[in-house]
Design a protein around this motif. Structure first.
Motif, PDB file in Angstrom:
ATOM      1  N   PHE A 121       0.791  -1.235   0.000  1.00  0.00           N
ATOM      2  CA  PHE A 121       0.000   0.000   0.000  1.00  0.00           C
ATOM      3  C   PHE A 121       0.821   1.283   0.000  1.00  0.00           C
ATOM      4  CE2 PHE A 121       0.235   1.875   4.251  1.00  0.00           C
ATOM      5  CZ  PHE A 121       0.862   0.852   4.978  1.00  0.00           C
ATOM      6  N   LYS A 122       2.135   1.200   0.163  1.00  0.00           N
ATOM      7  CA  LYS A 122       2.907   2.448   0.246  1.00  0.00           C
ATOM      8  C   LYS A 122       3.162   3.038  -1.143  1.00  0.00           C
ATOM      9  CE  LYS A 122       5.064   1.675   4.684  1.00  0.00           C
ATOM     10  NZ  LYS A 122       6.318   1.625   5.443  1.00  0.00           N
ATOM     11  N   MET A 123       3.221   4.357  -1.170  1.00  0.00           N
ATOM     12  CA  MET A 123       3.506   5.068  -2.417  1.00  0.00           C
ATOM     13  C   MET A 123       4.618   6.071  -2.137  1.00  0.00           C
ATOM     14  SD  MET A 123       1.133   4.111  -4.711  1.00  0.00           S
ATOM     15  CE  MET A 123       1.177   5.418  -5.938  1.00  0.00           C
ATOM     16  N   VAL A 124       5.450   6.317  -3.126  1.00  0.00           N
ATOM     17  CA  VAL A 124       6.516   7.325  -2.995  1.00  0.00           C
ATOM     18  C   VAL A 124       6.269   8.418  -4.034  1.00  0.00           C
ATOM     19  CG1 VAL A 124       8.997   7.757  -3.270  1.00  0.00           C
ATOM     20  CG2 VAL A 124       8.217   5.686  -2.088  1.00  0.00           C
ATOM     21  N   SER A 125       6.328   9.671  -3.562  1.00  0.00           N
ATOM     22  CA  SER A 125       6.200  10.812  -4.488  1.00  0.00           C
ATOM     23  C   SER A 125       7.093  11.938  -3.976  1.00  0.00           C
ATOM     24  CB  SER A 125       4.745  11.259  -4.583  1.00  0.00           C
ATOM     25  OG  SER A 125       4.296  11.682  -3.309  1.00  0.00           O
ATOM     26  N   ARG A 126       7.135  13.049  -4.705  1.00  0.00           N
ATOM     27  CA  ARG A 126       8.063  14.117  -4.327  1.00  0.00           C
ATOM     28  C   ARG A 126       7.345  15.295  -3.673  1.00  0.00           C
ATOM     29  NH1 ARG A 126      11.420  14.018  -9.938  1.00  0.00           N
ATOM     30  NH2 ARG A 126       9.346  14.502 -10.677  1.00  0.00           N
ATOM     31  N   TYR A 127       8.142  16.148  -2.992  1.00  0.00           N
ATOM     32  CA  TYR A 127       7.555  17.328  -2.347  1.00  0.00           C
ATOM     33  C   TYR A 127       7.075  18.353  -3.365  1.00  0.00           C
ATOM     34  CZ  TYR A 127       8.744  15.718   2.263  1.00  0.00           C
ATOM     35  OH  TYR A 127       8.782  14.985   3.408  1.00  0.00           O
ATOM     36  N   ARG A 128       7.914  18.666  -4.354  1.00  0.00           N
ATOM     37  CA  ARG A 128       7.472  19.656  -5.343  1.00  0.00           C
ATOM     38  C   ARG A 128       6.683  18.914  -6.415  1.00  0.00           C
ATOM     39  NH1 ARG A 128      11.220  24.908  -5.479  1.00  0.00           N
ATOM     40  NH2 ARG A 128      10.054  25.271  -7.386  1.00  0.00           N
ATOM     41  N   SER A 129       5.438  18.591  -6.057  1.00  0.00           N
ATOM     42  CA  SER A 129       4.599  17.850  -7.001  1.00  0.00           C
ATOM     43  C   SER A 129       3.146  18.214  -6.765  1.00  0.00           C
ATOM     44  CB  SER A 129       4.769  16.338  -6.785  1.00  0.00           C
ATOM     45  OG  SER A 129       4.238  15.945  -5.529  1.00  0.00           O
ATOM     46  N   TYR A 130       2.354  18.071  -7.817  1.00  0.00           N
ATOM     47  CA  TYR A 130       0.899  18.159  -7.691  1.00  0.00           C
ATOM     48  C   TYR A 130       0.303  17.002  -8.486  1.00  0.00           C
ATOM     49  CZ  TYR A 130      -3.919  19.660  -7.791  1.00  0.00           C
ATOM     50  OH  TYR A 130      -5.281  19.686  -7.652  1.00  0.00           O
ATOM     51  N   HIS A 131      -0.545  16.215  -7.817  1.00  0.00           N
ATOM     52  CA  HIS A 131      -1.125  15.048  -8.492  1.00  0.00           C
ATOM     53  C   HIS A 131      -2.656  15.078  -8.496  1.00  0.00           C
ATOM     54  CE1 HIS A 131       2.781  13.179  -9.057  1.00  0.00           C
ATOM     55  NE2 HIS A 131       3.061  13.395  -7.786  1.00  0.00           N
ATOM     56  N   GLY A 132      -3.278  16.158  -7.968  1.00  0.00           N
ATOM     57  CA  GLY A 132      -4.729  16.251  -8.032  1.00  0.00           C
ATOM     58  C   GLY A 132      -5.339  16.512  -6.674  1.00  0.00           C
ATOM     59  N   ALA A 133      -6.647  16.822  -6.675  1.00  0.00           N
ATOM     60  CA  ALA A 133      -7.301  17.347  -5.471  1.00  0.00           C
ATOM     61  C   ALA A 133      -8.167  16.341  -4.724  1.00  0.00           C
ATOM     62  CB  ALA A 133      -8.144  18.564  -5.855  1.00  0.00           C
ATOM     63  N   SER A 134      -8.325  15.131  -5.242  1.00  0.00           N
ATOM     64  CA  SER A 134      -9.086  14.123  -4.482  1.00  0.00           C
ATOM     65  C   SER A 134      -8.176  13.576  -3.373  1.00  0.00           C
ATOM     66  CB  SER A 134      -9.564  13.017  -5.420  1.00  0.00           C
ATOM     67  OG  SER A 134      -8.457  12.470  -6.102  1.00  0.00           O
ATOM     68  N   MET A 135      -8.764  12.851  -2.404  1.00  0.00           N
ATOM     69  CA  MET A 135      -8.001  12.543  -1.192  1.00  0.00           C
ATOM     70  C   MET A 135      -6.744  11.705  -1.462  1.00  0.00           C
ATOM     71  SD  MET A 135      -9.462  14.263   1.090  1.00  0.00           S
ATOM     72  CE  MET A 135      -9.911  13.944   2.780  1.00  0.00           C
ATOM     73  N   GLY A 136      -6.848  10.735  -2.376  1.00  0.00           N
ATOM     74  CA  GLY A 136      -5.671   9.922  -2.684  1.00  0.00           C
ATOM     75  C   GLY A 136      -4.636  10.737  -3.453  1.00  0.00           C
ATOM     76  N   VAL A 157       4.947   8.294   1.158  1.00  0.00           N
ATOM     77  CA  VAL A 157       6.236   8.791   1.643  1.00  0.00           C
ATOM     78  C   VAL A 157       6.737   9.809   0.626  1.00  0.00           C
ATOM     79  CG1 VAL A 157       8.581   8.134   2.285  1.00  0.00           C
ATOM     80  CG2 VAL A 157       6.691   6.506   2.609  1.00  0.00           C
ATOM     81  N   HIS A 158       7.036  11.019   1.100  1.00  0.00           N
ATOM     82  CA  HIS A 158       7.541  12.044   0.173  1.00  0.00           C
ATOM     83  C   HIS A 158       9.061  12.085   0.201  1.00  0.00           C
ATOM     84  CE1 HIS A 158       3.319  13.361   0.461  1.00  0.00           C
ATOM     85  NE2 HIS A 158       3.526  13.672  -0.796  1.00  0.00           N
ATOM     86  N   VAL A 159       9.634  12.281  -0.983  1.00  0.00           N
ATOM     87  CA  VAL A 159      11.094  12.347  -1.089  1.00  0.00           C
ATOM     88  C   VAL A 159      11.506  13.701  -1.666  1.00  0.00           C
ATOM     89  CG1 VAL A 159      11.455   9.852  -1.315  1.00  0.00           C
ATOM     90  CG2 VAL A 159      11.040  11.229  -3.374  1.00  0.00           C
ATOM     91  N   GLN A 160      12.818  13.972  -1.556  1.00  0.00           N
ATOM     92  CA  GLN A 160      13.357  15.249  -2.001  1.00  0.00           C
ATOM     93  C   GLN A 160      13.252  15.405  -3.525  1.00  0.00           C
ATOM     94  OE1 GLN A 160      14.069  17.948  -0.915  1.00  0.00           O
ATOM     95  NE2 GLN A 160      14.685  17.783   1.239  1.00  0.00           N
ATOM     96  N   ASP A 161      13.384  16.664  -3.935  1.00  0.00           N
ATOM     97  CA  ASP A 161      13.169  16.985  -5.348  1.00  0.00           C
ATOM     98  C   ASP A 161      14.463  16.959  -6.142  1.00  0.00           C
ATOM     99  OD1 ASP A 161      10.321  17.725  -5.062  1.00  0.00           O
ATOM    100  OD2 ASP A 161      11.225  19.072  -3.585  1.00  0.00           O
ATOM    101  N   CYS A 162      14.276  16.985  -7.447  1.00  0.00           N
ATOM    102  CA  CYS A 162      15.397  17.085  -8.361  1.00  0.00           C
ATOM    103  C   CYS A 162      15.414  18.536  -8.855  1.00  0.00           C
ATOM    104  CB  CYS A 162      15.178  16.122  -9.522  1.00  0.00           C
ATOM    105  SG  CYS A 162      16.421  16.271 -10.788  1.00  0.00           S
TER     106      CYS A 162
END
Ligand SMILES: Cc1ncc(COP(=O)(O)O)c(C=O)c1O
Length: 420
Positions: A121-136, A157-162
């Motif tokens: 169930f874990k997901m990794v994404s970045r801090y400087r990101s936008y993926h949409g406005a619904s809860m997930g 889990v959020h990770v640092q940006d490039c």
């Protein structure tokens, strides 16, 4: 000020400056006061085909006359053809499409598919990101839009940006060790061996500052995902359909994601439609297992017709090539603007997606917004980040682009001061 009987999004209602859109043509839109604006932001980054494209409107009308209603299990030519066209665009190995109404839903369903396929169930994404406005999708999002709604869907889990101009690992380009990419693998290992379902990344974060990665970045992340058995999702909602000068942003690098999410440019804003394009190695799971995902308006006929006509228009007018050709022109003109401003400024870009980044006060940024308005230039200004993001319709001409960026430069000098 007129009080409207609906909410405006992402703003206190007292702070709204409504945009009274009446129509447009190519790279220009018009407003109720008779003004004609040069659209250097493609409204909300979606009008890749340009304004006033009658052939898309006609395609919607034709489809509405033939068949305007559907059900999730219905089959009709526009639905089949659109799926085939998206798979061809994604390249060899992609075998199924899941349709949605927009970008957030595409990411929401990609996340669900990743969970169902991996059993994690874990997901990794970045801090400087936008993926949409619904809860997930908001849980995946890293920027300022997430915190006011927390707690959201657990496990992200959020990770640092490039960010090569302001490296979070304190490196310069000459000393770069690709830590922004390698620490994604390290983070997955720290999260517990083989617990991450997927990593989701925008090929080039758009609204968060056009952070173009070095060529090694995506291949390193792909390798880390393979090592962990995690899926790799390319969020192409903003970068897809020629925005970066290729059909998809990930195609700049030698990688194949497991899923691609799209919306915006898919129908260029003429209809509400998005999709998840799924690789065969993921799709096969659902031959025998239930796909626990669904929507009433799945692949609505008029939206499919709009998307098909939009994609044909991109081909007929070679708009992806135009984006690739004009990208260097846009960056050259922005470099010239940077040289005119008396503040340290960064310019980044790829295709018809570019940013000018500088630090200044909120007051100066307000002045800048007014200067742009006086010149009837529309683009995406983010004073908190210190960014002005360009993403014009891909049909913009070189002459319009150069004229627009030079006028933008005049506004910047008026607001931030000229170089000594
Ligand atoms: C990269 C990215 N992903 C997802 C979304 C969400 O798309 P939508 O607003 O269609 O839900 C956006 C919207 O700006 C976006 O830029």
């Amino acid at each position: 000020m007129t009080e409207y009987p609906f909410f405006f999004t992402w703003t206190a209602q007292n702070a709204v400056k409504p945009l009274e859109l009446t129509g447009g043509d190519g790279a220009w839109f018009t407003t109720a006061d008779g003004a004609r604006w040069l659209d250097l932001g493609a409204l909300s980054y979606q009008v890749n085909a340009g304004h006033g494209r009658q052939r898309i409107v006609e395609a919607i009308k034709r489809q509405a006359d033939q068949l305007c209603l559907s059900a999730p299990n219905a089959v009709y030519p526009a639905k089949v053809e659109l799926a085939e066209r998206l798979l061809a665009m994604a390249g060899p190995g992609f075998s199924k499409v899941f349709f949605t109404l927009g970008g957030a839903e595409a990411n929401e369903n990609a996340m669900k598919i990743a969970r169902l396929v991996t059993g994690r169930f874990k997901m990794v994404s970045r801090y400087r990101s936008y993926h949409g406005a619904s809860m997930g999708a908001l849980a995946l999002t890293g920027d300022w839009r997430r915190p006011p709604l927390e707690p959201l869907v657990p496990g992200v889990v959020h990770v640092q940006d490039c960010h090569c101009d302001r490296c979070p690992f304190g490196q310069r380009v000459e000393t770069c060790r690709q830590e922004c990419a390698t620490h994604i693998g390290a983070t997955m290992a720290l999260e517990g061996q083989r617990t991450v379902a997927a990593v989701i990344l925008e090929p080039v974060p758009g609204a968060n500052g056009v952070l173009v990665p070095p060529p090694e970045y995506w291949p390193i992340v792909r390798q880390a995902c393979d090592a962990e058995g995690a899926l790799l999702i390319a969020d192409e909602v903003l970068t897809g359909f020629g925005r970066t000068g290729k059909p998809f942003g990930f195609q700049h690098w030698d990688v194949v994601p497991d899923m691609i999410t799209v919306a915006k440019g898919l129908a260029s804003g003429y209809a509400t439609i998005g999709a998840v394009i799924v690789h065969e190695r993921v799709a096969r799971h659902f031959d025998a297992n239930v796909l626990a995902c669904g929507l009433t308006y799945y692949a609505h006929p008029t939206a499919c017709a709009a998307a098909l006509e939009t994609m044909q228009l991109y081909d007929d007018e070679k708009l992806y090539d135009n984006s690739a050709r004009l990208g260097p022109v846009l960056r050259r003109e922005l470099d010239a603007v940077a040289a005119r401003i008396g503040v340290k400024t960064f310019v980044r870009g790829i295709g018809l997606l570019a940013v000018l980044e500088l630090e200044s006060t909120a007051e100066r940024w307000t002045v800048f917004g007014k200067e742009l308005g006086a010149r009837m230039l529309s683009l995406h200004i983010d004073p908190k980040r210190g960014t002005a993001v360009f993403a014009p319709p891909l049909c913009i001409s070189e002459e319009e682009l150069v004229r627009g960026v030079r006028a933008f430069g005049d506004a910047a000098v008026a607001a931030f001061g000229g170089a000594a």
